[in-house]
Design a protein around this motif. Structure first.
Motif, PDB file in Angstrom:
ATOM      1  N   ALA A 112      38.084  45.924  23.870  1.00 28.47           N
ATOM      2  CA  ALA A 112      38.694  46.807  24.869  1.00 28.47           C
ATOM      3  C   ALA A 112      38.220  46.447  26.268  1.00 28.47           C
ATOM      4  O   ALA A 112      39.006  46.425  27.226  1.00 28.47           O
ATOM      5  CB  ALA A 112      38.358  48.264  24.550  1.00 28.47           C
ATOM      6  N   LEU A 113      36.927  46.133  26.390  1.00 26.34           N
ATOM      7  CA  LEU A 113      36.375  45.761  27.693  1.00 26.34           C
ATOM      8  C   LEU A 113      36.991  44.457  28.194  1.00 26.34           C
ATOM      9  O   LEU A 113      37.304  44.325  29.379  1.00 26.34           O
ATOM     10  CB  LEU A 113      34.857  45.623  27.594  1.00 26.34           C
ATOM     11  N   LEU A 114      37.196  43.505  27.304  1.00 29.56           N
ATOM     12  CA  LEU A 114      37.795  42.232  27.691  1.00 29.56           C
ATOM     13  C   LEU A 114      39.223  42.426  28.195  1.00 29.56           C
ATOM     14  O   LEU A 114      39.629  41.818  29.187  1.00 29.56           O
ATOM     15  CB  LEU A 114      37.777  41.264  26.515  1.00 29.56           C
ATOM     16  N   VAL A 115      40.001  43.267  27.522  1.00 25.74           N
ATOM     17  CA  VAL A 115      41.370  43.550  27.968  1.00 25.74           C
ATOM     18  C   VAL A 115      41.347  44.193  29.353  1.00 25.74           C
ATOM     19  O   VAL A 115      42.107  43.822  30.250  1.00 25.74           O
ATOM     20  CB  VAL A 115      42.083  44.467  26.954  1.00 25.74           C
ATOM     21  N   LEU A 116      40.453  45.163  29.524  1.00 26.00           N
ATOM     22  CA  LEU A 116      40.360  45.871  30.798  1.00 26.00           C
ATOM     23  C   LEU A 116      39.956  44.928  31.930  1.00 26.00           C
ATOM     24  O   LEU A 116      40.559  44.941  33.011  1.00 26.00           O
ATOM     25  CB  LEU A 116      39.339  47.009  30.667  1.00 26.00           C
ATOM     26  N   VAL A 117      38.954  44.109  31.674  1.00 20.27           N
ATOM     27  CA  VAL A 117      38.492  43.164  32.693  1.00 20.27           C
ATOM     28  C   VAL A 117      39.590  42.154  33.033  1.00 20.27           C
ATOM     29  O   VAL A 117      39.804  41.812  34.205  1.00 20.27           O
ATOM     30  CB  VAL A 117      37.229  42.434  32.214  1.00 20.27           C
ATOM     31  N   SER A 118      40.313  41.690  32.021  1.00 22.46           N
ATOM     32  CA  SER A 118      41.378  40.723  32.239  1.00 22.46           C
ATOM     33  C   SER A 118      42.466  41.288  33.144  1.00 22.46           C
ATOM     34  O   SER A 118      42.870  40.651  34.131  1.00 22.46           O
ATOM     35  CB  SER A 118      41.986  40.296  30.897  1.00 22.46           C
ATOM     36  N   VAL A 119      42.932  42.483  32.839  1.00 19.69           N
ATOM     37  CA  VAL A 119      44.046  43.064  33.594  1.00 19.69           C
ATOM     38  C   VAL A 119      43.610  43.490  34.995  1.00 19.69           C
ATOM     39  O   VAL A 119      44.300  43.210  35.988  1.00 19.69           O
ATOM     40  CB  VAL A 119      44.650  44.247  32.822  1.00 19.69           C
ATOM     41  N   ILE A 120      42.452  44.154  35.087  1.00 24.11           N
ATOM     42  CA  ILE A 120      41.982  44.592  36.401  1.00 24.11           C
ATOM     43  C   ILE A 120      41.658  43.380  37.276  1.00 24.11           C
ATOM     44  O   ILE A 120      41.992  43.336  38.469  1.00 24.11           O
ATOM     45  CB  ILE A 120      40.755  45.502  36.259  1.00 24.11           C
ATOM     46  N   GLY A 121      41.019  42.377  36.681  1.00 25.88           N
ATOM     47  CA  GLY A 121      40.720  41.167  37.433  1.00 25.88           C
ATOM     48  C   GLY A 121      41.973  40.469  37.918  1.00 25.88           C
ATOM     49  O   GLY A 121      42.049  39.995  39.067  1.00 25.88           O
ATOM     50  N   GLY A 122      43.005  40.395  37.054  1.00 22.02           N
ATOM     51  CA  GLY A 122      44.274  39.788  37.452  1.00 22.02           C
ATOM     52  C   GLY A 122      44.955  40.565  38.563  1.00 22.02           C
ATOM     53  O   GLY A 122      45.556  39.981  39.474  1.00 22.02           O
TER      54      GLY A 122
END
Length: 240
Positions: A112-122
């Protein structure tokens, strides 16, 4: 005899290392290629070398007799509005929220953290690039109101980041090869139709969309590669 045995073992270890690291090396190469593609598009856009290409593609979606009118009946225009909403910040935010909630309930906090970091970072990266290049939107009558700069396309980039990240995540946990292929194919399809919808609506130049796809795919692949590396170390849940 002993030397041959040692040499054979070295060859076997080298072969095993290359085999094990081949996906990682391929991912790094693809990420590098996508970033170079983005930089090339951005450089040509700044120098004005993309104008003829951009205009020729945009005119494919316009009535030759009146370029302020898009081609196709009203129901097609309404369908395109629905499709382009798939790349909107609000809808992608809801999708990410739902996915992360599911992953948390399934006790997959790291995923879940990886998905969140990916989208917010993008999202942050897309916003900073828009502010940096500050390219005006196409001078066409559009089907919606726009409030940000044109380059790169936020819809194209964020849909690539979100759908490709989720597609890669689903593929890793899919139990069969056909399901893995379906996950990646669906992610690619959604990414492509969102980008094309932006051209149909006349709110982006083709170079905006290509740049968004390139950088979004690079970012999604980077996050997926990081997830795979963390899986090796046991920091992220392994697929069943």
């Amino acid at each position: 005899m002993f030397n041959r045995l040692v040499s054979s073992r070295h060859v076997q270890k080298a072969h095993a290392f290359v085999t094990r690291e081949a996906p990682l090396l391929a991912a790094i190469a693809i990420i590098g290629g996508l970033i170079l593609a983005f930089l090339q598009i951005a450089d040509e856009m700044v120098e004005g070398e993309m104008e003829a290409f951009d205009r020729s593609i945009l005119m494919l979606f316009r009535d030759p007799a009146d370029i302020d009118q898009v081609v196709g009946p009203a129901w097609v225009q309404e369908m395109v509005r629905d499709v382009t909403a798939l790349g909107s910040f609000s809808l992608l935010g809801l999708i990410v929220l739902a996915v992360c909630s599911y992953l948390l309930l399934a006790k997959m906090r790291e995923a879940a953290l990886l998905v969140l970091v990916s989208v917010i970072g993008g999202t942050i990266l897309s916003t900073l690039l828009k502010m940096s290049y500050n390219r005006p939107r196409p001078d066409l009558t559009t089907m919606s109101h726009q409030f940000t700069a044109s380059f790169p396309s936020g819809h194209a980039m964020l849909s690539a980041v979100t759908f490709l990240t989720l597609g890669a995540l689903m593929a890793r946990f899919a139990p069969t090869r056909p399901l893995q292929i379906l996950s990646i194919s669906a992610a690619l399809f959604l990414t492509v139709i969102v980008g094309v919808s932006r051209l149909y609506m006349g709110v982006h130049y083709p170079s905006d969309v290509l740049a968004g796809w390139s950088l979004g795919a690079a970012w999604a692949l980077l996050c997926s590669t990081v997830a795979a590396l963390l899986q090796r170390r046991g920091a992220v849940e392994r697929p069943a």
